[in-house]
Motif scaffolding. Structure first.
Motif, PDB file in Angstrom:
ATOM      1  N   SER A   7      42.641  39.030  47.998  1.00  0.00           N
ATOM      2  CA  SER A   7      43.327  40.232  48.320  1.00  0.00           C
ATOM      3  C   SER A   7      42.801  41.553  47.738  1.00  0.00           C
ATOM      4  O   SER A   7      42.728  42.548  48.349  1.00  0.00           O
ATOM      5  N   PHE A   8      42.281  41.299  46.631  1.00  0.00           N
ATOM      6  CA  PHE A   8      41.382  42.224  45.970  1.00  0.00           C
ATOM      7  C   PHE A   8      40.328  42.858  46.839  1.00  0.00           C
ATOM      8  O   PHE A   8      39.987  43.856  46.914  1.00  0.00           O
TER       9      PHE A   8
ATOM     10  N   PHE B  12      38.379  45.834  40.615  1.00  0.00           N
ATOM     11  CA  PHE B  12      39.331  46.732  41.597  1.00  0.00           C
ATOM     12  C   PHE B  12      39.529  48.210  41.099  1.00  0.00           C
ATOM     13  O   PHE B  12      39.408  49.235  41.800  1.00  0.00           O
ATOM     14  N   PHE B  13      39.766  48.358  39.792  1.00  0.00           N
ATOM     15  CA  PHE B  13      39.924  49.705  39.335  1.00  0.00           C
ATOM     16  C   PHE B  13      38.541  50.264  39.252  1.00  0.00           C
ATOM     17  O   PHE B  13      38.823  51.591  39.460  1.00  0.00           O
ATOM     18  N   LEU B  14      37.549  49.575  38.927  1.00  0.00           N
ATOM     19  CA  LEU B  14      36.390  50.376  38.971  1.00  0.00           C
ATOM     20  C   LEU B  14      35.981  50.870  40.359  1.00  0.00           C
ATOM     21  O   LEU B  14      35.239  52.193  40.560  1.00  0.00           O
ATOM     22  N   PHE B  15      36.053  50.144  41.513  1.00  0.00           N
ATOM     23  CA  PHE B  15      35.737  50.480  42.591  1.00  0.00           C
ATOM     24  C   PHE B  15      36.556  51.395  43.419  1.00  0.00           C
ATOM     25  O   PHE B  15      36.196  52.246  44.137  1.00  0.00           O
ATOM     26  N   THR B  16      37.742  51.144  43.072  1.00  0.00           N
ATOM     27  CA  THR B  16      39.110  51.929  43.783  1.00  0.00           C
ATOM     28  C   THR B  16      39.655  53.326  42.993  1.00  0.00           C
ATOM     29  O   THR B  16      40.309  53.987  43.789  1.00  0.00           O
TER      30      THR B  16
ATOM     31  N   VAL C 205      42.074  39.354  34.739  1.00  0.00           N
ATOM     32  CA  VAL C 205      41.493  40.555  33.950  1.00  0.00           C
ATOM     33  C   VAL C 205      40.022  40.933  34.864  1.00  0.00           C
ATOM     34  O   VAL C 205      39.922  42.211  34.963  1.00  0.00           O
ATOM     35  N   VAL C 206      39.339  40.057  35.027  1.00  0.00           N
ATOM     36  CA  VAL C 206      37.985  40.259  35.530  1.00  0.00           C
ATOM     37  C   VAL C 206      37.932  41.296  36.945  1.00  0.00           C
ATOM     38  O   VAL C 206      37.637  42.330  37.344  1.00  0.00           O
ATOM     39  N   LEU C 207      38.873  40.633  37.916  1.00  0.00           N
ATOM     40  CA  LEU C 207      39.325  41.097  39.202  1.00  0.00           C
ATOM     41  C   LEU C 207      39.856  42.442  39.335  1.00  0.00           C
ATOM     42  O   LEU C 207      39.675  43.227  39.848  1.00  0.00           O
TER      43      LEU C 207
END
Ligand code: ASP
Length: 483
Positions: A439-440, A288-292, A282-284
């Motif tokens: 990986s993230f 990932f979505f926020l940044f990429t 959930v957190v990672l």
């Protein structure tokens, strides 16, 4: 058309499905076969070793890849970047590692303080003697050993052994409780010194990039070697469905009574496993979505095979070849980033382990009826972070570095025996999230370094690397358009 799509999808993801199927079948067989011996009896260690044979062979192959993979990929990746760019990429990666590790520790501490699994829990005494790994060490010694291992005096030896501080009690008082009064010595112990090899390879890569044209041949040599190792990895990976099936089955057969173990440590297990999975799934992905702005579900699905292998092997180092393959082939991350930051991540970035260390230490303190001050909790969070960095990417390494965290609140090393019974399973969850975290991280760093990477002129040497970078940009554009 639709059917065609499904067929294509199945073909592309066949191995992932098979590997995840391998884990599930391993659990089914393991649980089923446990019932075969008569009531109160167990499978003999010899039988288990036969069942483990195939899994163990697969693990040996993965382990054989670790050394050539780490060395060639780091040298090739760092050597193909210019100095300031590798500094930037390395800096971004370390920033990501620190932030996410601290987030994991905070999540663990909040959960364990809220749920209080140690209050009223019964003590379960595991057989710590059988592992025989608990050493008497102070936190300072462990941290200094980490730094010492970064600079191995002999690189050939670093492939086989690492340095370890050894404390011996004063002759006059062998039971002296204060470790700082013990004599300090050192010895080399079995096990590859991965962090030393990582540092040495980075330095070698930096030197190649500083030499530019003068070292083109050497750089090309390492890049081709790195491609060759990845090719072999691609073959070994086809064994993973069968490998993990046997690893998981054998582990389940080896276990003591599962019901009894979970009965005593159930709540502790739930807090650690819940926290780790929440952080990893959930957190990672949210970060990932926020940044990429890329689709995290797709990203995690593409890592399926690495996740299953991490679960099966309990080792992020052994999973490294698979992680790299999934990241490059399926998630199209630029190899100059993945081959640079993944080996470092697999060695020092362990979110799952960090969360577990904090929860385990506080759980044991609760069990012992110790009340913790804010200062104690702060000390636990700092040492839990350090202990996760110091833990090697091998099975149950976290349990060994937990001694360091216990030490900060005055708990004895032997207390790890209280949680040892469920550690084999928690270890698998931590390894999965450790691998996902790396990986993230590689994907986020690649996203932020994309423009700088595409700006590097295409030469014969970098051509192959550029392709993935372009594929990555094209995918991001597609996804952003869809949003
Ligand atoms: N087994 C873990 C890993 O390889 C380390 C740990 O024990 O937490 O990532």
């Amino acid at each position: 058309m639709r059917r065609e799509h499904i067929r294509l999808f199945m073909r592309e993801n066949l191995l992932t499905f098979l590997t995840i199927g391998g884990v599930i079948l391993g659990i089914v067989f393991g649980m089923g076969l446990r019932e075969v011996p008569a009531e109160g009896e167990k499978w003999s260690p010899r039988d288990v070793s036969y069942i483990n044979f195939i899994g163990d062979t697969f693990l040996r192959m993965l382990k054989a890849l670790i050394l050539p993979l780490i060395i060639t990929s780091l040298i090739a990746a760092v050597g193909s970047l210019d100095l300031s760019l590798s500094g930037k990429i390395g800096g971004r990666a370390v920033l990501y590692y620190v932030i996410t590790t601290v987030m994991a520790v905070i999540l663990g501490i909040v959960l364990v303080l809220l749920v209080k699994p140690g209050r009223g829990a019964e003590e379960s005494n595991g057989d710590i003697g059988a592992k025989g790994e608990m050493r008497n060490v102070t936190t300072a010694d462990t941290l200094l050993d980490l730094v010492r291992n970064m600079f191995p005096p002999n690189l050939v030896q670093a492939c086989l052994q690492q340095y370890q501080t050894v404390l011996t009690p004063p002759k006059t008082n062998p039971d002296e409780p204060d470790l700082t009064l013990w004599t300090v010595g050192g010895k080399f112990s079995e096990g590859m010194n991965i962090i030393g090899l990582v540092v040495a390879s980075i330095v070698f890569g930096i030197a190649l990039s500083a030499l530019k044209e003068d070292a083109q041949m050497v750089l090309k040599f390492f890049q081709q070697l790195s491609h060759t190792v990845m090719k072999i990895t691609g073959w070994v990976i086809w064994l993973s469905p069968v490998g993990v099936l046997f690893l998981v089955t054998a582990k389940l057969l080896e276990m003591e009574d599962l019901g009894e173990v979970f009965g005593k440590l159930g709540l502790y297990f739930a807090v650690v496993a819940g926290g780790i999975l929440f952080h990893g799934f959930v957190v990672l992905p949210l970060l990932f979505f926020l940044f990429t702005h890329k689709n995290p579900v797709q990203f995690v699905a593409n890592m399926g095979q690495a996740i299953a292998t991490a679960f099966g092997t309990s080792s992020s180092s052994a999973t490294l070849p698979v992680t790299m393959q999934c990241l490059e082939e399926k998630n199209h991350i630029d190899p100059r980033v993945s081959r640079f930051v993944l080996p470092i991540g697999a060695t020092i970035n362990m979110d799952g382990t960090a969360l577990y260390e904090a929860v385990a230490a506080i759980f044991i303190a609760q069990l012992r009826g110790l009340s913790l001050s804010f200062g104690n909790i702060l000390a636990i969070s700092i040492t839990a972070t350090a202990a996760s960095i110091g833990a090697a990417g091998i099975p149950q390494a976290g349990l060994v570095t937990l001694v360091m965290v216990l030490d900060t609140v005055g708990l004895p090393a032997e207390d790890v025996s209280l949680i040892i019974a469920v550690d084999w399973l928690l270890d698998r969850f931590r390894t999965v999230v450790n691998v996902l975290g790396d990986s993230f991280g590689a994907a986020i760093v690649a996203h932020y370094s994309q423009n700088e990477l595409t700006a590097i002129p295409v030469t014969e040497v970098t051509e192959k690397y550029q392709k993935n970078s372009l594929a990555y940009s094209a995918e991001t554009v597609l996804f952003e358009e869809r949003l």
